[in-house]
Design an enzyme around this catalytic site. Structure first.
Site, PDB file in Angstrom:
ATOM      1  N   LYS B  78      39.328  37.221  42.335  1.00 27.54           N
ATOM      2  CA  LYS B  78      38.192  38.141  42.147  1.00 27.54           C
ATOM      3  C   LYS B  78      36.974  37.347  41.687  1.00 27.54           C
ATOM      4  O   LYS B  78      37.104  36.416  40.873  1.00 27.54           O
ATOM      5  CB  LYS B  78      38.574  39.198  41.106  1.00 27.54           C
ATOM      6  CG  LYS B  78      37.563  40.322  40.928  1.00 27.54           C
ATOM      7  CD  LYS B  78      38.084  41.349  39.914  1.00 27.54           C
ATOM      8  CE  LYS B  78      37.135  42.509  39.713  1.00 27.54           C
ATOM      9  NZ  LYS B  78      37.653  43.493  38.731  1.00 27.54           N
ATOM     10  N   SER B 153      37.483  48.177  40.312  1.00 30.82           N
ATOM     11  CA  SER B 153      36.527  47.227  40.831  1.00 30.82           C
ATOM     12  C   SER B 153      37.153  46.047  41.570  1.00 30.82           C
ATOM     13  O   SER B 153      36.443  45.317  42.254  1.00 30.82           O
ATOM     14  CB  SER B 153      35.670  46.694  39.694  1.00 30.82           C
ATOM     15  OG  SER B 153      36.462  45.969  38.764  1.00 30.82           O
ATOM     16  N   SER B 177      40.851  48.870  37.025  1.00 30.45           N
ATOM     17  CA  SER B 177      40.299  48.085  38.130  1.00 30.45           C
ATOM     18  C   SER B 177      41.300  47.227  38.904  1.00 30.45           C
ATOM     19  O   SER B 177      40.948  46.706  39.966  1.00 30.45           O
ATOM     20  CB  SER B 177      39.162  47.188  37.632  1.00 30.45           C
ATOM     21  OG  SER B 177      38.001  47.948  37.445  1.00 30.45           O
TER      22      SER B 177
END
Lengths: 95, 485
Positions: B78, B153, B177
């Site tokens: 990420k 996210s 997330s």
């Protein structure tokens, strides 16, 4: 919980966040609505309930104070928007 | 089977037996990225040349016998975890050109284990969002239905795993997330206990809630990644100083003696009936595997979780994001009248709407006159929520809930309605508030759209979660389905 435009502008000033007129109005509406929803918390009886800042709290985290190596100055300054002679350049604070 | 479809344990076996090389495996994954990423947009940066170099190095380690289990296996990270020499954007204009001078601890550990990093994944800006629509660059699309969101996210990480554009990925979870996008994309996603995985080098959003964890194709892979990333780090003073078990020992296919509870408050108003039904069906499977299921578990303060979370997280964010002043790194506006004007313009132009909204909300909750009524009140409610989990988890070993109240929603559907967007985290955020671990595993489909089941445990109870998740996975086929891309 209705915020005024002035309150929204004051909040933005506190954090030095530039927002335009349109954003001021949008945030006024949205933040008012969000805070209205959050009034639900006032229903909870929290008498004698201490606050939790960290759910899994550690206390007095200590370690040996051993010297180590730092990142090279040139690497750290590589991301600086402006720099001079190994320093970050900043605007004048007092003018 | 195409090589890119391998799990970690399958790929590791192929590498160990020298049936394929890491370069071949990496090539297969990069070809897959080439084929699908223009449609799903999971990656912000693809590190093809570096990945092939790392694959060659991995092949050398494999041939000279110094390889670890993850050596030579492609991974996606990420884009809020620092990668030395590779830009780390947080999907924000603010950090669009930021190239970290160091690796996050997680990245460092994975490199030491021989990771081949294929790229950095798209996310909601600064991890603030539940749909990946808040990326400043472009949204990521759900591979099960390209008109829908992948969750957020860590949406890019979840989609990269779901589409075989990586073998595994790393995400971060502040209010859901990792788990919510894992549920929306039908992959496995674990948010470990707060402090189990070092946060050093993770760009801070809400420091008392943020936690890094794996997104994988199955539960075995989740355990394998945890074996590498979990553990104490002296550079993160909130990291827990307790020994790390071998998580693969938890992977047993029965649940004899395991006590599970289903908290009724998690079947919230507005929950899609198919989601509730899928979780009820899953509990039948869990019972058949030997677990007992208690339907009378109650967590009555659950309904206050959303409000407490959306005060605590933005408050911490408003403090953490004060550092983006355009001086040391990141976006910087130079055309300004003075220092204050430069700072206002830098933040005003560098941050997107959701980040600004949360900074404003947090600033309000922390400001004079409102601190006690909002921030301190939320921290007291946090105590009640935490205690409630402690109590409930005394009588059962783990809790079972839906990961999200609905299947993936349409792109644009909730973008202009922050409260509706925030509600999509309603089942996941209490877990961060309490600091306990939670995992999402594939648990069915409604009209071809994924449903996730969340399993919640005690602090450092990852082994129980993995055991329940593994047994369920072995008894079902949901995780074997692939999106129609």
């Amino acid at each position: 919980m209705k915020l005024s435009r002035e309150e929204v502008k004051h909040l933005a000033l506190l954090v030095r966040l530039g927002i335009n007129e349109e954003e001021t109005e949008r945030f006024r509406e949205q933040l008012s609505n969000i805070l209205e929803n959050f009034q639900i918390l006032q229903q909870v009886d929290t008498t004698d309930v201490p606050p939790t800042a960290h759910a899994i709290a550690l206390e007095n985290v200590l370690r040996e104070d051993e010297p180590g190596s730092s990142l090279p100055v040139v690497d750290v300054l590589a991301n600086a928007p402006s720099q001079e002679e190994g320093y970050f350049m900043v605007r004048a604070v007092l003018e | 089977m195409d090589l890119c479809q391998s799990t970690i344990h399958q790929a590791a076996e192929l590498l160990r037996r020298r049936e394929v090389s890491s370069v071949e495996l990496t090539r297969a994954v990069l070809d897959r990225i080439e084929k699908v990423d223009s449609r799903v947009r999971a990656f912000v940066t693809i590190t093809e040349d570096m990945a092939l170099e790392q694959a060659k190095e991995a092949d050398r380690r494999i041939s000279d016998g110094t390889a670890a289990l993850l050596t030579g296996i492609p991974a996606a990270i990420k884009d809020n975890m620092c990668t030395r020499g590779i830009r780390t954007t947080c999907s924000s204009r603010m950090l669009e050109n930021f190239v970290p001078p160091y690796d996050a601890t997680v990245v460092e550990r994975l490199h030491a284990a021989g990771m081949v990093m294929v790229g950095k994944t798209n996310m909601d800006e600064f991890a603030m969002g539940s749909s990946n629509e808040h990326s400043a660059f472009f949204p990521t699309y759900n591979p099960w239905d390209l008109s829908r969101v992948p969750g957020g996210s860590s949406g890019g990480s979840a989609v990269s795993v779901a589409t075989d554009a990586t073998i595994y990925a790393i995400g971060s979870d502040t209010g859901g997330s990792i788990r919510q996008p894992a549920g929306f994309c039908s992959v496995v996603g674990l948010k470990p206990t707060y402090g189990r995985v070092s946060r050093y080098g993770l760009v801070a959003f809400a420091s008392s809630l943020d936690q890094i964890g794996p997104l994988t194709k199955d539960v075995t892979d989740c355990a394998l990644v945890m074996n590498v990333i979990a553990g104490h780090d002296s550079r993160d003073s909130t990291s827990l100083p307790y020994p790390v078990p071998d998580y693969t020992e938890s992977l047993v296919p029965d649940l004899k003696g395991v006590r599970l509870g289903v908290p009724k408050e998690y079947f919230v108003e507005g929950m899609q009936p198919e989601v509730a039904q899928a979780i009820r069906s899953a509990t039948v499977v869990l019972e058949e595997l030997g677990a007992t299921v208690d339907w009378d578990v109650s967590l009555p303060h659950t309904r206050y979780g959303l409000a407490a979370y959306y005060i605590i997280a933005p408050s911490e964010a408003s403090a953490n994001l004060a550092r983006y002043d355009g001086v040391k790194y990141g976006f910087s506006v130079k055309e300004a009248e003075n220092m204050w004007d430069a700072m206002e313009k830098t933040k005003g132009n560098g941050f997107g709407p959701e980040v600004k909204r949360r900074i404003m909300l947090g600033t309000y909750a922390l400001s004079a006159g409102y601190y006690d009524a909002y921030y301190l009140k939320a921290l007291r409610v946090r105590t009640l929520i935490r205690r409630e989990f402690e109590e409930a988890l005394k009588t059962v070993d783990a809790l079972v809930t839906p990961t999200s109240p609905t299947v993936p929603f349409k792109i644009g559907e909730k973008l202009d309605d922050p409260i509706q967007m925030y509600l999509s985290d309603v089942c996941t955020l209490p877990i961060n508030i309490a600091g306990v671990p939670g995992i999402s595993v594939p648990a069915g489909f409604a009209d071809g759209l994924p449903i996730g089941m969340q399993i919640i445990g005690r602090p450092l109870g990852e082994e129980v979660l993995l055991r329940v998740a593994y047994a369920y996975e072995q008894a079902t086929d949901w995780h074997k389905r692939k999106p129609p891309l």
